[in-house]
Design a protein around this motif. Structure first.
Motif, PDB file in Angstrom:
ATOM      1  N   LEU A  23       4.328   3.751  -4.930  1.00 44.63           N
ATOM      2  CA  LEU A  23       5.665   3.189  -5.443  1.00 44.63           C
ATOM      3  C   LEU A  23       5.106   2.051  -6.128  1.00 44.63           C
ATOM      4  O   LEU A  23       6.093   1.567  -7.119  1.00 44.63           O
ATOM      5  CB  LEU A  23       6.232   2.800  -4.072  1.00 44.63           C
ATOM      6  CG  LEU A  23       6.815   4.023  -3.103  1.00 44.63           C
ATOM      7  CD1 LEU A  23       7.400   3.680  -1.862  1.00 44.63           C
ATOM      8  CD2 LEU A  23       7.698   4.896  -4.045  1.00 44.63           C
ATOM      9  N   GLU A  24       4.275   1.222  -5.293  1.00 42.94           N
ATOM     10  CA  GLU A  24       3.871  -0.190  -6.271  1.00 42.94           C
ATOM     11  C   GLU A  24       3.467   0.015  -7.722  1.00 42.94           C
ATOM     12  O   GLU A  24       4.012  -0.599  -8.666  1.00 42.94           O
ATOM     13  CB  GLU A  24       3.058  -0.903  -5.639  1.00 42.94           C
ATOM     14  CG  GLU A  24       2.478  -2.130  -6.296  1.00 42.94           C
ATOM     15  CD  GLU A  24       1.848  -3.080  -5.612  1.00 42.94           C
ATOM     16  OE1 GLU A  24       1.520  -4.356  -5.625  1.00 42.94           O
ATOM     17  OE2 GLU A  24       0.875  -2.549  -4.709  1.00 42.94           O
ATOM     18  N   ALA A  25       2.852   1.226  -8.000  1.00 41.37           N
ATOM     19  CA  ALA A  25       2.239   1.654  -9.291  1.00 41.37           C
ATOM     20  C   ALA A  25       3.512   1.917 -10.235  1.00 41.37           C
ATOM     21  O   ALA A  25       3.528   1.716 -11.454  1.00 41.37           O
ATOM     22  CB  ALA A  25       1.325   2.828  -9.254  1.00 41.37           C
ATOM     23  N   ARG A  26       4.488   2.535  -9.786  1.00 41.37           N
ATOM     24  CA  ARG A  26       5.813   2.669 -10.642  1.00 41.37           C
ATOM     25  C   ARG A  26       6.330   1.477 -11.113  1.00 41.37           C
ATOM     26  O   ARG A  26       7.172   1.683 -12.104  1.00 41.37           O
ATOM     27  CB  ARG A  26       6.655   3.790  -9.854  1.00 41.37           C
ATOM     28  CG  ARG A  26       6.219   5.159  -9.673  1.00 41.37           C
ATOM     29  CD  ARG A  26       6.315   5.961 -10.605  1.00 41.37           C
ATOM     30  NE  ARG A  26       7.503   6.012 -11.451  1.00 41.37           N
ATOM     31  CZ  ARG A  26       8.620   6.737 -11.383  1.00 41.37           C
ATOM     32  NH1 ARG A  26       8.478   7.411 -10.488  1.00 41.37           N
ATOM     33  NH2 ARG A  26       9.680   6.640 -12.115  1.00 41.37           N
ATOM     34  N   GLU A  73      13.411  -5.310  -2.162  1.00 43.77           N
ATOM     35  CA  GLU A  73      13.175  -5.778  -0.825  1.00 43.77           C
ATOM     36  C   GLU A  73      14.355  -4.691   0.074  1.00 43.77           C
ATOM     37  O   GLU A  73      13.698  -4.353   1.101  1.00 43.77           O
ATOM     38  CB  GLU A  73      13.608  -7.495  -0.503  1.00 43.77           C
ATOM     39  CG  GLU A  73      12.740  -8.251  -1.080  1.00 43.77           C
ATOM     40  CD  GLU A  73      13.015  -9.732  -0.823  1.00 43.77           C
ATOM     41  OE1 GLU A  73      14.291  -9.924  -0.576  1.00 43.77           O
ATOM     42  OE2 GLU A  73      12.366 -10.587  -1.208  1.00 43.77           O
ATOM     43  N   GLU A  74      15.279  -4.343  -0.242  1.00 44.81           N
ATOM     44  CA  GLU A  74      16.163  -3.510   0.270  1.00 44.81           C
ATOM     45  C   GLU A  74      15.483  -2.097   0.551  1.00 44.81           C
ATOM     46  O   GLU A  74      15.550  -1.602   1.629  1.00 44.81           O
ATOM     47  CB  GLU A  74      17.570  -3.278  -0.261  1.00 44.81           C
ATOM     48  CG  GLU A  74      18.414  -2.314   0.432  1.00 44.81           C
ATOM     49  CD  GLU A  74      18.832  -2.869   1.854  1.00 44.81           C
ATOM     50  OE1 GLU A  74      19.242  -2.060   2.527  1.00 44.81           O
ATOM     51  OE2 GLU A  74      18.814  -4.220   1.894  1.00 44.81           O
ATOM     52  N   SER A  76       7.377  -6.947   1.019  1.00 41.61           N
ATOM     53  CA  SER A  76       6.653  -7.054  -0.221  1.00 41.61           C
ATOM     54  C   SER A  76       5.535  -5.751  -0.218  1.00 41.61           C
ATOM     55  O   SER A  76       5.266  -5.325   0.877  1.00 41.61           O
ATOM     56  CB  SER A  76       5.894  -8.185  -0.495  1.00 41.61           C
ATOM     57  OG  SER A  76       4.892  -8.626   0.399  1.00 41.61           O
ATOM     58  N   PHE A  77       5.102  -5.413  -1.075  1.00 42.48           N
ATOM     59  CA  PHE A  77       4.297  -4.470  -1.247  1.00 42.48           C
ATOM     60  C   PHE A  77       2.884  -4.712  -0.492  1.00 42.48           C
ATOM     61  O   PHE A  77       2.391  -4.060   0.474  1.00 42.48           O
ATOM     62  CB  PHE A  77       3.850  -3.742  -2.600  1.00 42.48           C
ATOM     63  CG  PHE A  77       5.048  -2.859  -3.150  1.00 42.48           C
ATOM     64  CD1 PHE A  77       5.177  -1.603  -2.754  1.00 42.48           C
ATOM     65  CD2 PHE A  77       5.961  -3.583  -4.161  1.00 42.48           C
ATOM     66  CE1 PHE A  77       6.213  -0.833  -3.196  1.00 42.48           C
ATOM     67  CE2 PHE A  77       6.935  -2.468  -4.754  1.00 42.48           C
ATOM     68  CZ  PHE A  77       6.894  -1.360  -4.133  1.00 42.48           C
ATOM     69  N   ARG A  91       1.152  -3.016   2.956  1.00 47.59           N
ATOM     70  CA  ARG A  91      -0.053  -2.666   2.867  1.00 47.59           C
ATOM     71  C   ARG A  91      -1.020  -3.301   4.180  1.00 47.59           C
ATOM     72  O   ARG A  91      -1.571  -2.518   4.802  1.00 47.59           O
ATOM     73  CB  ARG A  91      -0.776  -2.798   1.623  1.00 47.59           C
ATOM     74  CG  ARG A  91      -0.581  -2.037   0.506  1.00 47.59           C
ATOM     75  CD  ARG A  91      -1.592  -2.156  -0.499  1.00 47.59           C
ATOM     76  NE  ARG A  91      -1.597  -3.562  -1.146  1.00 47.59           N
ATOM     77  CZ  ARG A  91      -0.833  -3.937  -2.083  1.00 47.59           C
ATOM     78  NH1 ARG A  91       0.158  -3.092  -2.720  1.00 47.59           N
ATOM     79  NH2 ARG A  91      -0.957  -5.330  -2.568  1.00 47.59           N
ATOM     80  N   GLU A  92      -0.734  -4.370   4.251  1.00 43.54           N
ATOM     81  CA  GLU A  92      -1.313  -5.214   5.465  1.00 43.54           C
ATOM     82  C   GLU A  92      -0.964  -4.697   6.656  1.00 43.54           C
ATOM     83  O   GLU A  92      -1.721  -4.342   7.435  1.00 43.54           O
ATOM     84  CB  GLU A  92      -0.909  -6.881   5.373  1.00 43.54           C
ATOM     85  CG  GLU A  92      -1.763  -7.856   6.408  1.00 43.54           C
ATOM     86  CD  GLU A  92      -3.259  -7.560   6.188  1.00 43.54           C
ATOM     87  OE1 GLU A  92      -3.855  -7.839   7.206  1.00 43.54           O
ATOM     88  OE2 GLU A  92      -3.776  -7.352   5.029  1.00 43.54           O
ATOM     89  N   ALA A  93       0.403  -4.404   6.777  1.00 44.97           N
ATOM     90  CA  ALA A  93       0.964  -3.824   8.229  1.00 44.97           C
ATOM     91  C   ALA A  93       0.171  -2.508   8.241  1.00 44.97           C
ATOM     92  O   ALA A  93      -0.247  -2.074   9.664  1.00 44.97           O
ATOM     93  CB  ALA A  93       2.430  -3.642   8.002  1.00 44.97           C
ATOM     94  N   LEU A  94       0.149  -1.716   7.353  1.00 44.00           N
ATOM     95  CA  LEU A  94      -0.399  -0.374   7.595  1.00 44.00           C
ATOM     96  C   LEU A  94      -1.953  -0.462   7.916  1.00 44.00           C
ATOM     97  O   LEU A  94      -2.390   0.223   8.635  1.00 44.00           O
ATOM     98  CB  LEU A  94      -0.109   0.627   6.314  1.00 44.00           C
ATOM     99  CG  LEU A  94       1.334   0.933   6.354  1.00 44.00           C
ATOM    100  CD1 LEU A  94       1.683   1.590   4.896  1.00 44.00           C
ATOM    101  CD2 LEU A  94       1.798   2.032   7.250  1.00 44.00           C
ATOM    102  N   LYS A  95      -2.650  -1.466   7.409  1.00 44.13           N
ATOM    103  CA  LYS A  95      -4.156  -1.805   7.725  1.00 44.13           C
ATOM    104  C   LYS A  95      -4.098  -1.934   9.101  1.00 44.13           C
ATOM    105  O   LYS A  95      -5.193  -1.494   9.861  1.00 44.13           O
ATOM    106  CB  LYS A  95      -4.611  -2.709   6.864  1.00 44.13           C
ATOM    107  CG  LYS A  95      -4.889  -2.425   5.429  1.00 44.13           C
ATOM    108  CD  LYS A  95      -5.442  -3.597   4.714  1.00 44.13           C
ATOM    109  CE  LYS A  95      -5.728  -3.220   3.160  1.00 44.13           C
ATOM    110  NZ  LYS A  95      -6.409  -4.412   2.378  1.00 44.13           N
ATOM    111  N   LEU A  96      -3.270  -2.813   9.591  1.00 45.32           N
ATOM    112  CA  LEU A  96      -3.464  -3.278  11.158  1.00 45.32           C
ATOM    113  C   LEU A  96      -2.963  -2.160  11.909  1.00 45.32           C
ATOM    114  O   LEU A  96      -3.295  -2.285  13.026  1.00 45.32           O
ATOM    115  CB  LEU A  96      -2.235  -4.403  11.186  1.00 45.32           C
ATOM    116  CG  LEU A  96      -2.558  -5.728  10.686  1.00 45.32           C
ATOM    117  CD1 LEU A  96      -1.608  -6.858  10.628  1.00 45.32           C
ATOM    118  CD2 LEU A  96      -3.918  -6.355  11.129  1.00 45.32           C
TER     119      LEU A  96
END
Length: 613
Positions: free
Chosen positions: A127-130, A153-154, A171-172, A176-181
């Protein structure tokens, strides 16, 4: 013997994306994979599965500047989401199960939670790459869209609720940080459960409330939020699963069932080794729409012509040549020389004469072998062939010529088998080099680069046969060393053996060598084998491990991975990379039952009985 370090350096999993793109060449495999359909990509190690999948990512397509690249960008009507394998979490969860400390149901849910989290991580990156231009890319804006900060953000807010993420920065980088955790938390909570006597699924849900999230529904909804925000509700996405054989079996069944279903949003492209748990899945049992069926793509070449064609493209990409020009063959032969077999046929199954221009090249081999091999002399007499004039029956001459040359090299003047001082001619020259590589990109590029490096270091314009043979032989030695060190347990793919893989391969190779050199000459010598019904499960598991590592090549027609649940009745040959070690010609014609080979080898190994008289 050191591992094949220079080959591993061309492992796409560890390469920068730009390097993958720069070394990529198109093939029929890529065409079969890239379409707007579900695909099953099957191949051994090094066959290019990771590269093919990664070339479907928008970032890769932005970097690609090949003349055909624009056609592919227009044809690939979806956004690729590359989902890499994560051996680390798989090994971690497996270790908990191995110790018998983790409830089986909890083990299943933990494995799925770790896998689904890795899929979510890949989705966020896609998604971020898009929304991000790829700097210094020739087509930096390919599939790039824009969103206002509030709209972005929505979308992320909806995704965090959907994926049950809490306390996340919208934010992206925050997701990403939340998924790492989350991944760390899964591992941490798994260890806590291990020390809870009598733990059950309810205990798991208390610690990991998101453990039962459905992967397809969660991904499809998240992508839908994004597409709605950018005004592309009908756009499609492709989940590109790499090394899927290590994914938990229950999830394999769920995901692979999607290959035979229709999803308006998600396409599935799954890469895996030929053999493993997944071969137990009968895809025909799932409801399917014939119009939207999946396409299987197998990454090995049964035909030498196809191998040469692909290797020519790889070579052209390395020496900055035009791969669409027939001139590449001339350049290849100028660089490496012409192989000893090149004038016979490049397709071992095709015995049609290519021309009447024999020029007496092979007569020396025929005359020499006729003098020292009575069985060959008898064969020529029976077929009315004059060794000093080979222009009579080119069809049969071309078929046997490579075996005649090979046999002549290994038989001494007295007719007794010998070890030739130099047999490098059989494994050098362009055609031989390409054939030995099997069209395996990692093998071909690894050997090619070492040859070109040595040639440049010596300020030479061509690659001497001595350099070719040295580099090929080094690769063969290292490959054999790797096969000798293969673990006997491959639990992640469900293969366990008691005996070494290389021992079986050597027994097969030794049998073929003796048939060619020590037995009476015949028009066709067996150089491939059929796994017949007399083969034990132990031997079949060894073959499956060898198959996954590219040490044997399937010559049977195949449609999909379920065929490799049992190898019975399938035909194989040894990989040509083993030929210099096992002293075999680069051919795979005529099959023989594997049980016959093994009985013969066992009888030869058995201790000789003393006389009872």
């Amino acid at each position: 013997m050191k591992p094949i370090a220079f080959l591993e350096s061309f492992n796409a999993k560890t390469m920068q994306l730009k390097n993958i793109v720069d070394s990529f060449v198109t093939s029929e495999h890529f065409d079969d994979l890239a379409g707007v359909w579900n695909s099953l990509l099957i191949g051994p190690r090094g066959s290019g599965k990771t590269t093919l999948l990664r070339m479907l990512e928008p970032k890769a397509l932005r970097l690609w500047s090949h003349p055909d690249a624009e056609n592919y960008r227009n044809a690939i009507q979806y956004t690729g989401i590359y989902v890499p394998s994560d051996v680390a979490w798989g090994a971690m969860v497996d270790s908990l199960e191995d110790n018998g400390k983790l409830n089986p149901d909890c083990y299943k849910l933990l494995s799925e939670a770790a896998f689904i989290t890795s899929v979510f991580q890949a989705c966020i990156s896609a998604l971020e790459a898009r929304l991000t231009l790829t700097e210094d890319a020739p087509h930096a804006d390919y599939k790039v869209v824009t969103l206002t900060k509030s709209a972005q953000e929505e979308v992320l807010k909806k995704i965090t609720r959907l994926w049950r993420l809490t306390g996340v920065s919208l934010s992206f980088s925050g997701l990403r940080e939340a998924l790492k955790l989350r991944m760390v938390e899964i591992k941490d909570k798994a260890r806590e459960l291990v020390y809870m006597p009598g733990h059950n699924v309810q205990d798991l849900f208390e610690k990991i409330p998101y453990a039962n999230l459905p992967v397809e529904e969660c991904v499809e909804a998240a992508l839908g939020y994004f597409d709605e925000a950018i005004g592309e509700r009908d756009s499609r996405w492709a989940l590109l699963f790499d090394e899927f054989e290590i994914v938990p079996f229950d999830l394999q069944k769920v995901i692979m069932a999607k290959l035979r279903s229709t999803n308006s949003k998600i396409i599935y492209k799954i890469a895996l080794a030929p053999c493993g748990h997944h071969t137990q899945i009968n895809l025909d049992s799932f409801n399917s729409d014939p119009i939207n069926d999946y396409k299987p793509v197998t990454l090995w070449y049964k035909d030498k012509n196809a191998t040469l064609k692909f290797c020519s493209k790889l070579l052209a990409s390395k020496i900055s040549s035009d791969d669409s020009s027939s001139n590449i063959l001339e350049q290849a032969q100028n660089l490496f020389g012409k192989s000893i077999y090149a004038d016979v046929t490049s397709n071992e199954e095709d015995d049609t004469p290519k021309s009447n221009d024999w020029n007496g090249k092979w007569e020396a081999y025929f005359i020499s072998l006729e003098k020292k091999d009575k069985s060959f002399k008898d064969f020529l007499t029976k077929k009315s062939i004059d060794a000093s004039n080979l222009n009579s029956d080119l069809s049969i001459i071309r078929k046997i010529a490579p075996l005649v040359a090979f046999r002549e090299a290994f038989i001494g003047d007295t007719g007794v088998p010998k070890a030739p001082k130099n047999f490098s001619d059989f494994y050098t020259g362009w055609e031989a080099f390409a054939t030995i590589s099997e069209g395996n990109p990692r093998w071909f590029i690894g050997m090619l680069n070492t040859m070109l490096s040595e040639t440049r270091h010596r300020n030479l314009k061509t690659v001497p046969k001595s350099v070719q043979f040295e580099k090929i032989n080094t690769t063969t030695d290292s490959y054999c060393a790797m096969l000798k060190l293969l673990a006997k347990e491959h639990k992640q793919v469900g293969l366990i053996t008691k005996n070494p893989v290389f021992t079986l391969l050597k027994d097969i190779g030794d049998y073929f060598h003796e048939r060619i050199i020590k037995h009476d000459f015949a028009e066709e010598m067996p150089l491939s084998f059929v796994v017949d019904k007399g083969i034990s499960l132990e031997i079949e598991n060894i073959l499956k491990i060898a198959f996954n590592h590219g040490a044997i090549v399937c010559l049977s027609d195949n449609r999909d991975t379920k065929q490799f649940h049992s190898l019975t009745e399938l035909r194989f040959r040894l990989a040509y990379l083993l030929a210099p070690e096992l002293k075999l010609p680069l051919r795979g014609t005529k099959e023989i039952a594997l049980s016959t080979i093994l009985r013969t080898r066992e009888a030869k190994k058995a201790p000789q009985q003393g006389s009872l008289i």
